[in-house]
Design a protein around this motif. Structure first.
Motif, PDB file in Angstrom:
ATOM      1  N   ALA A 136      -5.983  -0.201   2.857  1.00  0.00           N
ATOM      2  CA  ALA A 136      -4.785   0.633   2.983  1.00  0.00           C
ATOM      3  C   ALA A 136      -4.554   1.410   1.693  1.00  0.00           C
ATOM      4  CB  ALA A 136      -3.567  -0.220   3.297  1.00  0.00           C
ATOM      5  N   ILE A 137      -4.090   2.644   1.839  1.00  0.00           N
ATOM      6  CA  ILE A 137      -3.724   3.499   0.708  1.00  0.00           C
ATOM      7  C   ILE A 137      -2.210   3.665   0.736  1.00  0.00           C
ATOM      8  CG2 ILE A 137      -3.981   5.754  -0.370  1.00  0.00           C
ATOM      9  CD1 ILE A 137      -6.670   6.012   0.979  1.00  0.00           C
ATOM     10  N   LEU A 138      -1.553   3.173  -0.299  1.00  0.00           N
ATOM     11  CA  LEU A 138      -0.095   3.293  -0.397  1.00  0.00           C
ATOM     12  C   LEU A 138       0.230   4.444  -1.326  1.00  0.00           C
ATOM     13  CD1 LEU A 138       0.923  -0.464  -0.671  1.00  0.00           C
ATOM     14  CD2 LEU A 138       0.692   0.944   1.388  1.00  0.00           C
TER      15      LEU A 138
ATOM     16  N   LEU B 207       5.874   6.071   0.321  1.00  0.00           N
ATOM     17  CA  LEU B 207       6.244   7.193   1.177  1.00  0.00           C
ATOM     18  C   LEU B 207       5.362   7.266   2.421  1.00  0.00           C
ATOM     19  CD1 LEU B 207       6.768   9.980  -1.517  1.00  0.00           C
ATOM     20  CD2 LEU B 207       8.438   8.389  -0.578  1.00  0.00           C
ATOM     21  N   VAL B 208       4.076   7.090   2.234  1.00  0.00           N
ATOM     22  CA  VAL B 208       3.126   7.178   3.347  1.00  0.00           C
ATOM     23  C   VAL B 208       2.122   6.042   3.195  1.00  0.00           C
ATOM     24  CG1 VAL B 208       1.323   8.570   4.449  1.00  0.00           C
ATOM     25  CG2 VAL B 208       3.379   9.678   3.566  1.00  0.00           C
ATOM     26  N   ARG B 209       1.835   5.401   4.303  1.00  0.00           N
ATOM     27  CA  ARG B 209       0.790   4.379   4.343  1.00  0.00           C
ATOM     28  C   ARG B 209      -0.411   4.997   5.040  1.00  0.00           C
ATOM     29  NH1 ARG B 209       0.650  -1.290   4.010  1.00  0.00           N
ATOM     30  NH2 ARG B 209      -1.080  -2.237   5.151  1.00  0.00           N
ATOM     31  N   ALA B 210      -1.521   5.059   4.339  1.00  0.00           N
ATOM     32  CA  ALA B 210      -2.725   5.700   4.860  1.00  0.00           C
ATOM     33  C   ALA B 210      -3.869   4.702   4.878  1.00  0.00           C
ATOM     34  CB  ALA B 210      -3.092   6.923   4.021  1.00  0.00           C
ATOM     35  N   THR B 211      -4.970   5.145   5.450  1.00  0.00           N
ATOM     36  CA  THR B 211      -6.170   4.305   5.585  1.00  0.00           C
ATOM     37  C   THR B 211      -7.331   4.976   4.877  1.00  0.00           C
ATOM     38  OG1 THR B 211      -5.400   3.479   7.722  1.00  0.00           O
ATOM     39  CG2 THR B 211      -7.737   3.200   7.203  1.00  0.00           C
TER      40      THR B 211
END
Length: 423
Positions: free
Chosen positions: A71-73, A322-326
């Motif tokens: 996960a990219i926070l 702000l955004v949780r990415a993969t």
């Protein structure tokens, strides 16, 4: 009540058909259904016993397996309000891409205010020195004009005096020549006895007097010539050579103004350099204030947006997500193996993974084994880990070199169930 039966006619029994006309009995097609149902039930019970009791002991498959990715926070370093949100669920993101803008109206501006005040004071001082420099320049121009005017007048006066002295020299030289000739004739007449010695002495005295006068005029002419040459260079021996002594005063005044101009120009250069440095500091501080007032949060790694945690209008604190990415470039497999297979699992053990029944198996190798997955570790991945029974083992596996014929594992689908087994 009379229950006596009334006499009836004897029952007529049908006569048996002749033996040649008796048809054989046929079996019904439904008669074998119960037997077939019993056989099917026994087969199902047998399969169930085999699949539940024996197959788990001989199977090499994982009980559960999913595709997962780190996960990219994307967080904000400042607190404020989300004024713009550019990420969308399922959309790819690139490094350096602006994900959101956080507006903060409480950014301290004390340093910027101090720098702006210093610039105003420095600009005021610079304007004052520039005004004095401009006034001194005008005064220098006027003084140069006056100096040139008086210098021309003085040179004209000196040249006139020199011409007068030259005229006197010519007259004196002519007189001296006449007296020398008179003295020579007197000497000749005296030798002839025509005149007395007193007359010769008088002629000699007149010639000597004229010669002294000529010498004095020569010295005066040299002095005037030297004065003219010095005046042309701006040097004056005495005030009596110019118009009432104005030229030396103008020359001194002009020198004072030139010195003032040099000092003022040096001050202007120093303040201009200081102003340039101050403007750079102000620009940097303005950029800092602007960046913190409307801070653009950017992605630091490639991936795909999974969840917009803070939409527009959300109040966020410093460090909030702000955004949780993969991170789709690092997809791997998380498999759960039963405890009986622990002895067969090791770092580097190869797995066969099928994304679907119709897909070709892909190879992967185990990189990490864990008896359980902590919450902090699961938070580092985009999808939760599959459920594991007591004694089961989590195996994290990475894909081997990708195959061009099968790109399914490269798709970014965290949480998708797959089938994993030992080779």
């Amino acid at each position: 009540m009379n229950t006596q039966l009334l006499p009836t006619e004897p029952l007529l029994r049908p006569s048996a058909p002749p033996p040649s006309k008796i048809k054989p009995d046929r079996k019904s097609p439904l008669a074998s259904v119960p037997r077939l149902a019993g056989y099917a039930l026994m087969a199902f019970i047998g399969w169930l016993l085999v699949s539940t009791l024996f197959e788990p002991w001989v199977s090499t498959k994982a009980t559960r397996a999913v595709i997962n990715a780190p996960a990219i926070l994307i967080t904000t370093p400042i607190s404020g309000t989300v004024s713009a949100q550019y990420a969308q669920n399922g959309q790819p993101i690139a490094p350096g891409q602006t994900i959101a803008v956080v507006k903060n109206a409480t950014v301290p501006r004390d340093a910027l205010t101090t720098l702006l005040t210093q610039r105003l004071e420095l600009q005021s001082h610079l304007d004052d020195v520039s005004s004095r420099l401009q006034a001194d320049q005008h005064m220098l121009d006027y003084t140069n004009g006056q100096y040139e005017k008086y210098q021309q007048a003085s040179l004209t006066q000196l040249k006139s005096s020199y011409e007068s002295v030259q005229a006197q020299q010519e007259a004196t030289n002519a007189k001296l020549e006449a007296l020398d000739a008179k003295y020579a004739r007197a000497m000749a007449l005296e030798r002839d006895g025509a005149i007395s010695a007193a007359t010769v002495a008088a002629a000699r005295s007149d010639a000597d007097t004229a010669r002294k006068e000529a010498d004095a005029l020569d010295k005066n002419a040299q002095s005037v010539s030297a004065g003219i040459a010095a005046a042309q260079r701006g040097v004056y021996v005495s005030a009596g050579q110019d118009s009432n002594g104005q030229l030396p005063q103008l020359a001194q005044h002009r020198a004072d103004i030139q010195n003032s101009i040099k000092e003022e120009q040096a001050q202007i250069d120093a303040m201009s350099h200081q102003m340039g440095d101050l403007n750079q500091l102000i620009t940097h501080e303005q950029d800092r204030v602007q960046a913190l007032s409307d801070y653009a949060v950017k992605a630091y790694a490639p991936g795909k947006a999974q969840e917009v945690v803070a939409p527009i209008g959300t109040q966020v604190a410093a460090g909030a997500t702000l955004v949780r990415a993969t991170d789709c470039s690092k997809t791997d497999v998380v498999a759960v193996f039963p405890a009986r297979m622990t002895s067969r699992l090791n770092i580097g053990t190869e797995l066969h993974v099928r994304v679907s029944e119709a897909s070709r198996p892909r190879s992967a190798h185990i990189t990490q084994l864990m008896p359980k997955a902590t919450e902090s570790m699961q938070n580092a991945y985009s999808a939760p880990f599959p459920y594991a029974e007591d004694g089961s083992v989590y195996a994290l596996a990475q894909w081997d070199s990708p195959s061009p014929a099968d790109t399914a594992p490269q798709s970014c689908t965290p949480g998708r169930s797959v089938m994993a087994s030992l080779r």
